[in-house]
Design a protein around this motif. Structure first.
Motif, PDB file in Angstrom:
ATOM      1  N   ARG A  92     -30.976  -4.489  36.528  1.00 50.00           N
ATOM      2  CA  ARG A  92     -32.090  -3.931  35.759  1.00 50.00           C
ATOM      3  C   ARG A  92     -32.887  -5.083  35.172  1.00 50.00           C
ATOM      4  N   ARG A  93     -34.150  -5.164  35.595  1.00 50.39           N
ATOM      5  CA  ARG A  93     -34.988  -6.256  35.096  1.00 50.39           C
ATOM      6  C   ARG A  93     -35.180  -6.166  33.583  1.00 50.39           C
ATOM      7  N   ASP A  94     -35.397  -4.930  33.096  1.00 54.07           N
ATOM      8  CA  ASP A  94     -35.679  -4.765  31.659  1.00 54.07           C
ATOM      9  C   ASP A  94     -34.469  -5.192  30.821  1.00 54.07           C
ATOM     10  N   VAL A  95     -33.290  -4.889  31.321  1.00 54.58           N
ATOM     11  CA  VAL A  95     -32.080  -5.237  30.557  1.00 54.58           C
ATOM     12  C   VAL A  95     -31.894  -6.749  30.554  1.00 54.58           C
ATOM     13  N   LEU A  96     -32.108  -7.366  31.702  1.00 50.03           N
ATOM     14  CA  LEU A  96     -31.981  -8.829  31.768  1.00 50.03           C
ATOM     15  C   LEU A  96     -33.001  -9.486  30.845  1.00 50.03           C
ATOM     16  N   ARG A  97     -34.227  -8.970  30.940  1.00 48.85           N
ATOM     17  CA  ARG A  97     -35.298  -9.565  30.145  1.00 48.85           C
ATOM     18  C   ARG A  97     -34.960  -9.481  28.654  1.00 48.85           C
ATOM     19  N   ALA A  98     -34.476  -8.319  28.231  1.00 48.11           N
ATOM     20  CA  ALA A  98     -34.143  -8.127  26.813  1.00 48.11           C
ATOM     21  C   ALA A  98     -33.063  -9.101  26.361  1.00 48.11           C
ATOM     22  N   ALA A  99     -32.255  -9.569  27.309  1.00 46.30           N
ATOM     23  CA  ALA A  99     -31.190 -10.519  26.951  1.00 46.30           C
ATOM     24  C   ALA A  99     -31.656 -11.960  27.152  1.00 46.30           C
ATOM     25  N   GLY A 100     -32.945 -12.102  27.462  1.00 49.37           N
ATOM     26  CA  GLY A 100     -33.486 -13.447  27.649  1.00 49.37           C
ATOM     27  C   GLY A 100     -33.086 -14.067  28.979  1.00 49.37           C
ATOM     28  N   GLY A 135     -33.205 -14.010  33.481  1.00 53.97           N
ATOM     29  CA  GLY A 135     -33.959 -13.631  34.681  1.00 53.97           C
ATOM     30  C   GLY A 135     -32.996 -13.496  35.841  1.00 53.97           C
ATOM     31  N   PRO A 136     -33.484 -13.125  37.033  1.00 54.58           N
ATOM     32  CA  PRO A 136     -32.593 -12.933  38.186  1.00 54.58           C
ATOM     33  C   PRO A 136     -31.807 -14.192  38.552  1.00 54.58           C
TER      34      PRO A 136
END
Lengths: 416, 510
Positions: A134-142, A144-145
């Motif tokens: 999930r991109r949004d979840v990764l992003r929220a944790a600072g 990226g892929p």
């Protein structure tokens, strides 16, 4: 060879590939077959993976009965053993009737009985594992892929998310869990990625208990120990998965285009559909590997209608039928050339699957593969129980794997 | 993957009518185990439940009366059928405990009362429980829904009972049939090999085992000798190359016989592999290995008991066969030398003539006698003469192959049938034999020893004749020629072989 024109009813055993929709989807797919083969009526029977093996064994042992299956779906890892046991009709004489060169070669290879060139099944759909995220979840944790590139960075990301989302009804990593248990499919990429293997080079002994293999296993099970893969009870996993919005990551070979990613469908979760991405299996210390399995179609050796059964298998193996089935069920077809078409609107995801094919491996093709797989899965579930009971030490893991290796060696010594 | 339909609003009683034939008439096709068949019922039952109700999760739990716990057999959730085998303990006085005791037939748990548990029981036997959830609706069950679920659980219980009954009935019937068929075989068969084949076939075909291997104790060689195997995929297989010394050394077959409980193989894989000794009273006759290793199916306690009973019967049959073969052996062998009698030799010779005619093959016969045997008897007495004959028999046996037939033809005359042998090979064999006998020192009283010579005549099929009697006569003629030429010699038959034997006394103590 043409099938006879007498009315024939074929029993077709399948697994619940699309849950309760399985019958409905099959009925729809078989409409065309029924039109072109008006004398044949196909009756699908759906059995879960957990009992399918036993049911097939019972058929083999019980011999011909009025309701014996004519055609059945089998796990790709079962083909060798079922052929070895004489349960499958040899299809080698039919090779000229299919476009074998278009199938993914390693998948097609798993349709042969080892050390012979005798063909016993045709591929139906494949299970090729990539990592959904999930991109949004990764992003929220600072993140990226790129945080999913290697085992180390993936595990660090898992730990971070587990901590961050502990109380928010979002698991970090969901297992594929088609069969309700940890499978050799889940563990194989970790063993290979650590430089380990399942069998010795001469295929006479187990090697999954040796140090390099154990390193990969420890890495996988650490994801359970640190809570990244949630466990409920001694042998139960969450029934929620990535596509239902319950997990941030999932190693999966599914492509539920017509359900989870389709607006208006009951399984549609907007936050998943709008934010999902996929990357290849993370890079291990010894390289990047992923598991390639799937389901094959076979004609029962006991079938009283081998011609008609072959007609059905051939129909379901055509590119068009495979693509339609893959779309409806949410899986991947067995021809690499069809993957771009399947992923039409999502070419990036299609590319990840195609790239993953270059890292993909199948399990060693030995006559007892189906049996060894069961031994290994039983052992893996014992380890899960030890983790739930907080009693899984490295020594206990090693001992349990050594026991499974002993059993495997015994099987190999008796049957090869 | 689709979801269960989320029907809302008031629903008429008619909507809760359902046709149970979908799952109650589920055809039981295979008999080895109940669970795979039950899953067919569950799948259809949940399919039916889904058509008629707004429940979005369901599960079936099977009751294990011995362990006093529930085992999850089937879960549906979000439109998917999930497999699961979770174990659920049943603490006394817990709500599920009340369900087992039939204190209620409808138990509602979990606020807001949206998970219902119903007992699954038929004919006074508690089988398990049905759980139905309405996670999304999150509202209590209506009276109509409740009635529907009770009827549904009753129908499911009946269907489960039917499957249980049908499978167990078939299993029991099959076991009885196997027992009866094997008993008949044991009482009718005189030939052990054929009996073992038939029993192995029955065990695999009737009882549904992957494989059977039968080993018998070879007392002379103190080993366990593979007799035959029968497998699901290959049928009858030859395992005569499998031989294991009879000493506890880690081989599970031998350890099962000698009772070495420390062998991990005897305990580690008990579910799919069993080693069952064949005993006749207190004597161990052999062992059979039965396995379900490839199919990974359990060998049940019932099946094990039946296999042990069959092993007992088979042990006695092996003992009887041994006795029978012993009697038969006595009837065709000579008491003094333990070599075959002429009657048996002639039977085998006739067979060999027929076999060689069919296969366009050749064979030889060697007739021999002890030079000056009358003098030995006269000089040293008959007991020493008998010793000479026994020693000669020993040397003939040792020099011959397994397929050769060695016979005491009468007095000091012996005859040997050499299958698949040409003239040159027969002559070489005879020369080797002659030298071997000449080198033997037969002890006499007072530390003396005796050396003897033999003369040998050879006739070859088809070179010399195709008739059995004629071959014997021609070998005798060749023997006469060897004697005439000075004794202690071996000769092939030739038409001018018959000459007068010189009278030379060459028997000397050494």
């Amino acid at each position: 060879m043409s099938a006879s024109r007498k009315p024939v009813e074929l029993q077709f055993w399948v697994m619940p590939n699309a849950g309760f929709e399985t019958r409905h989807i099959l009925r729809h797919l078989l409409d065309r077959f029924h039109k072109t083969h008006p004398n044949i009526r196909v009756t699908p029977e759906v059995f879960p993976w957990s009992v399918a093996w036993d049911r097939l064994m019972n058929v083999i042992k019980d011999g011909r009965g009025p309701l014996c299956p004519d055609v059945f779906q089998i796990g790709s890892t079962w083909t060798c053993t079922l052929a070895f046991l004489g349960a499958l009709r040899e299809l080698t004489p039919r090779l000229g009737e299919i476009d074998r060169d278009n199938f993914i070669p390693t998948v097609f290879e798993s349709c042969y009985l080892p050390h012979t060139r005798k063909l016993y099944a045709l591929p139906w759909f494949i299970d090729l594992r990539v990592l959904y995220y999930r991109r949004d979840v990764l992003r929220a944790a600072g993140l990226g892929p790129e945080a999913l590139e290697t085992w180390d960075s993936f595990r660090r990301s898992c730990r971070l998310l587990s901590k961050k989302y502990r109380r928010k009804n979002l698991y970090t990593l969901a297992l594929s869990l088609q069969k309700g248990e940890v499978l050799i499919h889940d563990l194989a990429p970790w063993i290979w990625g650590a430089g380990g293997s399942f069998l010795t080079a001469d295929e006479k002994h187990a090697s999954f208990h040796r140090e390099d293999s154990l390193e990969g296993l420890r890495c996988f099970f650490s994801l359970m120990e640190d809570g990244s893969i949630p466990l409920f009870g001694r042998d139960r996993f969450s029934s929620g998965n990535f596509f239902s919005g319950h997990a941030a990551f999932q190693f999966s070979g599914a492509w539920p285009l017509n359900s989870a990613f389709k607006k208006g469908h009951p399984l549609y979760q907007p936050e998943v559909a709008e934010n999902f991405g996929a990357v290849p299996f993370p890079l291990g210390p010894a390289g990047r590997f992923t598991f390639l399995g799937g389901s094959h179609l076979a004609v029962s050796a006991m079938s009283r209608h081998p011609e008609e059964s072959w007609s059905l298998v051939r129909f379901l193996s055509t590119p068009e039928a495979q693509l339609n089935h893959a779309r409806a069920v949410g899986t991947l077809p067995c021809r690499a050339s069809e993957i771009p078409e399947l992923f039409g609107e999502y070419p990036d995801i299609g590319r990840v699957f195609l790239e993953s094919l270059t890292y993909a491996r199948i399990l060693p093709q030995i006559p007892t593969l189906g049996t060894v797989e069961r031994v290994f899965s039983r052992c893996a579930m014992d380890v899960v129980k030890m983790i739930v009971d907080k009693g899984c030490t490295p020594a206990k893991l090693q001992n349990r794997m050594a026991d499974a290796a002993l059993e495997t060696n015994y099987i190999l010594s008796l049957y090869g | 993957m689709a979801d269960l339909p989320s029907k809302t609003g008031r629903r008429s009683r008619a909507e809760f009518d359902f046709d149970t034939s979908d799952f109650c008439d589920f055809p039981v096709t295979h008999w080895r185990s109940v669970l795979p068949e039950l899953h067919g019922v569950f799948e259809r039952a949940f399919f039916s439940l889904r058509r008629h109700s707004s429940f979005d999760m369901g599960a079936v739990f099977l009751f294990d009366p011995e362990a006093q716990l529930f085992r999850t057999a089937k879960i549906i959730s979000g439109g998917e059928m999930l497999d699961g085998e979770e174990e659920m303990p049943l603490p006394p006085k817990s709500p599920m405990w009340r369900l087992i005791r039939r204190e209620t037939d409808f138990l509602v748990l979990g606020p807001p009362d949206n998970a219902a548990f119903l007992p699954l029981a038929a004919f006074g036997t508690f089988l398990g429980a049905l759980r139905v959830d309405r996670g999304r609706a999150r509202k209590p069950f209506t009276r109509t829904e409740r009635d529907f679920l009770v009827r549904f659980a009753d129908a499911l219980s009946t269907a489960m009972w039917r499957v249980n009954y049908a499978v167990h009935d078939r299993l029991r019937d099959n076991q009885l049939r196997t027992f009866s068929e094997v008993s008949v075989l044991i009482h009718q068969s005189l030939r052990l090999k054929k009996l073992l084949e038939d029993v192995a076939r029955k065990i695999v075909k009737n009882l549904g085992m992957d494989r059977v291997k039968i080993f018998l104790v070879d007392r002379k060689r103190k080993s366990l000798q593979g007799e035959l195997g029968y497998t699901l995929s290959e049928g009858l297989v030859d395992i005569t190359d499998e031989k294991y010394p009879l000493k506890a050394d880690g081989n599970p077959l031998v350890d099962a016989l000698v009772g070495n409980p420390r062998n991990p193989m005897l305990t580690a894989f008990r579910q799919p592999v069993r080693y069952i000794p064949l005993r006749a009273r207190n004597e161990v006759m052999g062992v059979f290995m039965v396995d379900n290793l490839l199919s990974q199916q359990e060998i049940s306690q019932d099946e094990l008991r039946l296999l042990e009973t069959l092993a007992g019967q088979l042990g006695l049959a092996v003992k009887n066969a041994e006795l029978y073969e012993g009697v038969e052996e006595l009837s065709i062998t000579d008491e003094l030398t333990r070599l075959y009698l002429p009657r048996y030799f002639k039977e085998r010779l006739e067979q060999e003539c027929q076999r060689s005619a069919r296969a366009d093959g050749s064979f030889a016969i060697c007739m021999l006698d002890v030079d000056r045997f009358k003098n030995i008897n006269d000089t040293y007495g008959h007991p020493i003469g008998d010793r000479v004959l026994q020693e000669l028999a020993k040397q003939l046996r040792a020099a011959s192959r397994q397929i050769d037939v060695v016979c005491r033809y009468g007095g000091d005359e012996f005859i040997i049938l050499l299958p698949n042998t040409k003239a040159e090979q027969a002559l070489q064999f005879a020369q080797r034999l002659r030298l071997r006998v000449r080198d033997v020192q037969i002890p006499l009283p007072h530390e003396q020893a005796l050396q003897v010579g033999v003369s040998i005549g050879i006739a070859v099929y088809p070179e010399h004749s195709r008739q059995a009697e004629e071959l014997i006569r021609l070998a005798d003629t060749a023997l006469y020629g060897a004697k005439s030429g000075g004794r202690n010699d071996a000769r092939l038959y030739s038409p001018d072989a018959r000459r007068q034997a010189p009278e030379i006394n060459d028997v000397q103590p050494s």
